[in-house]
Design a protein around this motif. Structure first.
Motif, PDB file in Angstrom:
ATOM      1  N   HIS A 200       1.688  11.579  -2.678  1.00  0.00           N
ATOM      2  CA  HIS A 200       3.152  10.931  -2.862  1.00  0.00           C
ATOM      3  C   HIS A 200       2.194   9.285  -4.440  1.00  0.00           C
ATOM      4  O   HIS A 200       2.866   8.768  -4.938  1.00  0.00           O
ATOM      5  CB  HIS A 200       2.354   9.562  -1.397  1.00  0.00           C
ATOM      6  N   THR A 201       0.140   8.664  -3.971  1.00  0.00           N
ATOM      7  CA  THR A 201      -0.141   8.380  -4.981  1.00  0.00           C
ATOM      8  C   THR A 201       0.437   8.395  -6.145  1.00  0.00           C
ATOM      9  O   THR A 201       0.477   7.706  -7.533  1.00  0.00           O
ATOM     10  CB  THR A 201      -1.147   7.585  -4.617  1.00  0.00           C
TER      11      THR A 201
ATOM     12  N   ARG B  73      -0.460  11.615   1.542  1.00  0.00           N
ATOM     13  CA  ARG B  73      -0.890  10.331   0.622  1.00  0.00           C
ATOM     14  C   ARG B  73      -1.332  10.436  -0.444  1.00  0.00           C
ATOM     15  O   ARG B  73      -0.719   9.648  -1.642  1.00  0.00           O
ATOM     16  CB  ARG B  73      -2.061   9.442   1.650  1.00  0.00           C
TER      17      ARG B  73
ATOM     18  N   ASN C 123      -9.960   1.622  -2.366  1.00  0.00           N
ATOM     19  CA  ASN C 123     -11.602   3.134  -1.117  1.00  0.00           C
ATOM     20  C   ASN C 123     -12.441   2.719  -1.603  1.00  0.00           C
ATOM     21  O   ASN C 123     -13.424   3.776  -0.773  1.00  0.00           O
ATOM     22  CB  ASN C 123     -10.840   4.809  -1.888  1.00  0.00           C
TER      23      ASN C 123
ATOM     24  N   GLN D 283      -5.664   1.603  -6.842  1.00  0.00           N
ATOM     25  CA  GLN D 283      -5.853   2.701  -5.793  1.00  0.00           C
ATOM     26  C   GLN D 283      -7.480   3.334  -5.679  1.00  0.00           C
ATOM     27  O   GLN D 283      -7.917   3.381  -4.782  1.00  0.00           O
ATOM     28  CB  GLN D 283      -5.478   4.173  -5.869  1.00  0.00           C
TER      29      GLN D 283
ATOM     30  N   THR E  55      -2.227   1.739 -11.216  1.00  0.00           N
ATOM     31  CA  THR E  55      -2.239   2.239 -10.073  1.00  0.00           C
ATOM     32  C   THR E  55      -3.269   3.035  -9.701  1.00  0.00           C
ATOM     33  O   THR E  55      -4.032   3.152  -8.227  1.00  0.00           O
ATOM     34  CB  THR E  55      -0.995   2.713 -10.154  1.00  0.00           C
TER      35      THR E  55
END
Length: 461
Positions: free
Chosen positions: A35-36, A32, A460, A456, A452
């Motif tokens: 990919h981010t 994950r 979180n 993120q 981005t």
């Protein structure tokens, strides 16, 4: 009829499933995260300090598997030695004999630290640290271990007890009795030693997190204080050892420093077979193994296995024959000086530090209003995002693999294979300069990518 195991066929059939398999059966957050940030590459092969993808694109490795690949990947001497030991069909790990390879590797390793006498072989850096902690507590009869703020010594329970970062420790208490002291603060060390219950101070001569070097004279003065209070000095050279900093061990940059115990691992493996080693003084080992009844009081099932010992012997042979330590010192100074020369050019670049081929690049608050507002936005979302913004285009646009040097740090750490050459230095400096130019342009892909990262980071929380 039973089908024989065919590694090539298995990888050809299932290799494309690598990220799905990891997400389903291993740590699901790793794919994950990859990919981010766009790190979900597929590397097909590797040699030395380079990877290649399926399209034949060449990537420069400035990470060395967190320091494991000191000689780069697939060094021919190490590779041949491992083929040879497998073909020899040795009677390995009988547990009740004395094979020659562990003794030979111990003898060779100890030539680089002549004040030490004996070696315990485990399987990793964290095991090397665990061994040192156990030995120190046993031989001193004292329970407490001192360590430095922001230290990283491993993630098993004992080594976690001397880990200076709360993010690793949270939720895993209770740990061993311990106390953190600031790196370089002799007063704090003296105050703790006066309490009389300290077995040892464990210290990285150059901390991996942030690449912070112990101040000049600190290790020698700390050693004197520890001896005065009958406590031990443990040098954690898991990442800094075996030539990384331009000397065989990083503690050797300071005259007169002779740790009681030294922990090594990572690069000793040659990148093939995990191996850890704890080097120590004769009296320490004789006190731990004080009788035949205590012969197995500290042991490791796979410790001293033939493949690991062979890898270690081959690595030390290559280091000597190819003058790896001197090479790391020279090339490291070239890289560091060229990066340091950029500080005056880029307001976002705050510091370049380190020794040999262990270099930290730190970013800081810019002066110009336009850049400062964007920097403030990133810091509000999560400290460390700008460094991540640099790491990503280095990989995506320039095919250079690097890492942020710890959570919430605006520092990139460079720990490439010690075999990199001037062309690799040129490639990194050119790429880094291009990324810095983009960051200081006020626009560009870097700042688009920051959106981005901010999203993120906020998600979180």
């Amino acid at each position: 009829m039973t089908k024989e195991f065919d590694l090539g066929a298995l990888l050809a059939e299932r290799g494309a499933e690598r990220y799905e398999l990891h997400g389903k059966y291993l740590n699901h957050q790793l794919p994950r995260m990859l990919h981010t940030i766009g790190f979900d590459k597929v590397y097909e092969r590797a040699e030395g300090a380079h990877f290649w993808d399926a399209d034949g694109n060449d990537y420069l490795d400035m990470l060395a598997g967190f320091g494991v690949m000191g000689l780069g990947r697939h060094h021919p001497v190490v590779r041949k030695a491992l083929h040879d030991v497998l073909d020899a069909q040795l009677a390995d790990l009988t547990r009740f004999d004395c094979q020659p390879l562990p003794g030979l590797l111990a003898e060779k390793l100890l030539t680089h630290s002549p004040h030490l006498d004996r070696v315990f072989f485990g399987n990793s850096g964290t095991e090397a640290v665990e061994t040192a902690l156990k030995f120190a507590r046993y031989v001193t009869g004292k329970p407490r271990i001192l360590y430095c703020d922001h230290a990283f010594h491993g993630l098993t329970t004992g080594s976690l007890s001397v880990n200076g970062e709360g993010g690793f420790r949270d939720g895993f208490a209770p740990l061993l009795p311990d106390t953190a002291v600031p790196l370089g603060d002799l007063g704090a060390l003296a105050r703790e030693l006066k309490k009389g219950d300290v077995a040892a101070l464990i210290v990285e001569p150059i901390q991996g997190k942030g690449v912070h070097e112990a101040p000049p004279g600190y290790l020698r003065a700390a050693q004197d204080l520890l001896r005065k209070h009958k406590a031990l000095l443990i040098a954690d050279e898991v990442q800094t050892g075996l030539g990384r900093t331009g000397d065989f061990y990083a503690y050797q940059h300071e005259e007169g420093v002779e740790p009681d115990l030294v922990c090594v691992a990572k690069a000793l493996s040659g990148g093939y077979v995990p191996v850890g080693a704890t080097l120590g003084k004769d009296w320490i080992f004789k006190k731990v193994y004080s009788s035949m009844d205590r012969v197995l009081v500290h042991s490791a099932s796979f410790g001293s296995n033939a493949q690991a010992m062979t890898a270690g012997l081959a690595v030390l042979s290559v280091m000597e024959n190819e003058q790896i330590v001197a090479h790391a010192r020279v090339v490291g100074e070239q890289l560091k000086s060229r990066l340091a020369a950029l500080i005056d050019k880029y307001e976002l670049l705050a510091d370049v530090r380190g020794r040999g081929l262990m270099i930290g690049i730190e970013f800081g608050r810019p002066k110009s209003l336009k850049l400062r507002s964007r920097w403030t936005m990133l810091q509000a979302a999560r400290k460390g995002l700008f460094a991540q913004m640099v790491v990503v285009p280095l990989l995506q646009r320039h095919r250079i693999l690097t890492q942020v040097s710890g959570d919430h740090l605006e520092v990139i750490k460079l720990i490439p294979p010690l075999t990199i050459g001037e062309q690799d230095v040129d490639r990194f400096v050119d790429a880094f300069t291009a990324v810095m130019d983009d960051a200081h342009s006020g626009g560009g892909l870097m700042w688009d990518f920051s959106k981005t990262l901010v999203k993120q980071a906020v998600a979180n929380r």
